[in-house]
Design an enzyme around this catalytic site. Structure first.
Site, PDB file in Angstrom:
ATOM      1  N   GLY A 148      -1.911   4.939  -4.489  1.00  0.00           N
ATOM      2  CA  GLY A 148      -1.808   3.993  -5.303  1.00  0.00           C
ATOM      3  C   GLY A 148      -0.806   3.804  -6.570  1.00  0.00           C
TER       4      GLY A 148
ATOM      5  CE1 TYR B 283       0.090   1.485   4.275  1.00  0.00           C
ATOM      6  CE2 TYR B 283       0.689   0.217   4.303  1.00  0.00           C
ATOM      7  CZ  TYR B 283       1.092   0.587   5.237  1.00  0.00           C
ATOM      8  OH  TYR B 283       1.837   1.228   6.764  1.00  0.00           O
ATOM      9  CB  CYS B 284       1.869   3.972  -1.935  1.00  0.00           C
ATOM     10  SG  CYS B 284       1.297   3.522  -3.770  1.00  0.00           S
ATOM     11  CB  THR B 285       0.151   8.159  -0.433  1.00  0.00           C
ATOM     12  OG1 THR B 285       0.933   8.643   0.571  1.00  0.00           O
ATOM     13  CG2 THR B 285      -0.619   9.320   0.014  1.00  0.00           C
TER      14      THR B 285
ATOM     15  CB  ILE C 166      -3.513   5.339   2.891  1.00  0.00           C
ATOM     16  CG1 ILE C 166      -2.211   4.869   2.985  1.00  0.00           C
ATOM     17  CG2 ILE C 166      -4.556   5.431   4.470  1.00  0.00           C
ATOM     18  CD1 ILE C 166      -1.381   5.468   3.924  1.00  0.00           C
TER      19      ILE C 166
END
Length: 345
Positions: A201, A197-199, A226
């Site tokens: 995508g 996951y990241c901020t 997120i």
């Protein structure tokens, strides 16, 4: 008309802070071959400037990566214009979770070699063969599976203030470093499910394709990152496995996801997750500072910097002459000047 801002940043920031206009913070990205990034950039600037769009946008031959704010009254017009651009029709728009409308103060559109610096040779693998995208509910189910390894694909200063429960949060400064860490981590665990996951995508798009290229078969990525996850768990009333703040790359420097404070002030060690930049323009270090230390140090990271910002402006400029304002000057969260550095190497 000029295709870039010509007004001093300090003036624009003050204008932004005093404005009563309601604005919406939006992020989006799309990997797509753009034949002439320069021409596309100029056309985009002209159209976005007319709509009052502010923000930072990277354009490259491989696509576009944008973090912007739009006047609320122009949101629908903006979306219609964006969707009129062939490859951006229907692109997912990530709306900020916590937004005061003061995320950006100017429009900046830059042509780059890549929309995210990853150090990869895109010609060596299929960048479109990405991992399986999962929504919030699917993410939670995978997270509960003991055969799943959750990896935060962001940098140390991002995961320091907020991350998913049970996630591995590598101590890295760049996405390029992150990719190598994850590759090394998974070498002996190819049978495990890799959940990234990241901020918003975008980093997982490239990372998941790279991991699949390396032979990892069970690769998953959080769709919309997120930001989208936080909105989905709230709308669906399901468990929120993210704790703390989501770091964002704009004037807000973070949006609250839960009330958990998992970081500490870098100057006194008190629980705190408020990022700031040192007020000394010759330093500008990104670090975490509580309100008491902000008052004590006048918004600076050290006594040294506090003394510098008390000097006349001309004297400060003289001191900054010859300073390399590259990565070392703006190194995020890593400095011998600050005492509490959980991630410092």
């Amino acid at each position: 008309m000029p295709l870039h801002n010509r007004i001093e940043g300090r003036v624009l920031k003050e204008k932004m802070r005093s404005a009563e206009e309601k604005r919406v913070t939006i992020s989006f990205y799309k990997y797509h071959h753009i034949a002439s990034p320069e021409t596309f950039r100029d056309e985009l600037y002209l159209n976005f400037d007319k709509l009052g769009v502010l923000g930072r946008i990277y354009v490259a031959a491989e696509g576009i990566n944008a973090q912007i704010s739009v006047p609320e009254q122009n949101k629908d017009i903006f979306r219609d214009h964006l969707y009129s651009i062939g490859f951006l029709n229907g692109v997912r728009l990530n709306i900020a979770v916590q937004d005061d409308g003061r995320s950006f103060f100017k429009l900046k559109i830059l042509v780059r070699k890549k929309i995210v610096a990853d150090g990869l040779d895109d010609s060596s693998f299929d960048v479109t063969d990405t991992g399986t995208h999962v929504n919030a509910a699917e993410f939670n189910r995978l997270a509960d599976d003991p055969d799943t390894i959750i990896v935060d694909m962001r940098n140390h200063y991002e995961s320091e203030v907020g991350h998913f429960k049970g996630a591995i949060c590598p101590d890295v400064d760049t996405f390029r470093e992150e990719l190598q860490v994850v590759e090394d981590l998974m070498k002996t665990q190819k049978d495990k499910k890799l959940l990234m996951y990241c901020t918003g995508g975008i980093r997982c798009e490239k990372a998941s394709a790279w991991m699949k290229h390396l032979g990892f078969e069970n690769v998953f990525q959080l769709n919309g990152g997120i930001i989208k996850y936080a909105q989905e768990v709230k709308a669906e009333g399901i468990e929120n496995k993210f704790i703390g703040k989501n770091f964002v790359f704009d004037e807000r420097l973070g949006e609250r996801i839960t009330n958990d404070i998992i970081a500490v002030c870098h100057q006194c060690g008190k629980p705190c997750d408020d990022h700031t930049n040192c007020k000394n323009d010759g330093c500008h270090l990104l670090f975490i500072q509580c309100s008491e230390c902000a008052a004590q140090y006048n918004g600076c990271c050290s006594v040294e910097c506090k003394e510098i910002v008390m000097l006349p402006v001309d004297a400060q400029k003289e001191l900054r002459k010859g300073i390399n304002k590259g990565r070392q000057v703006f190194k995020k969260g890593r400095s011998e000047k600050i005492q509490f550095r959980p991630f410092n190497k």
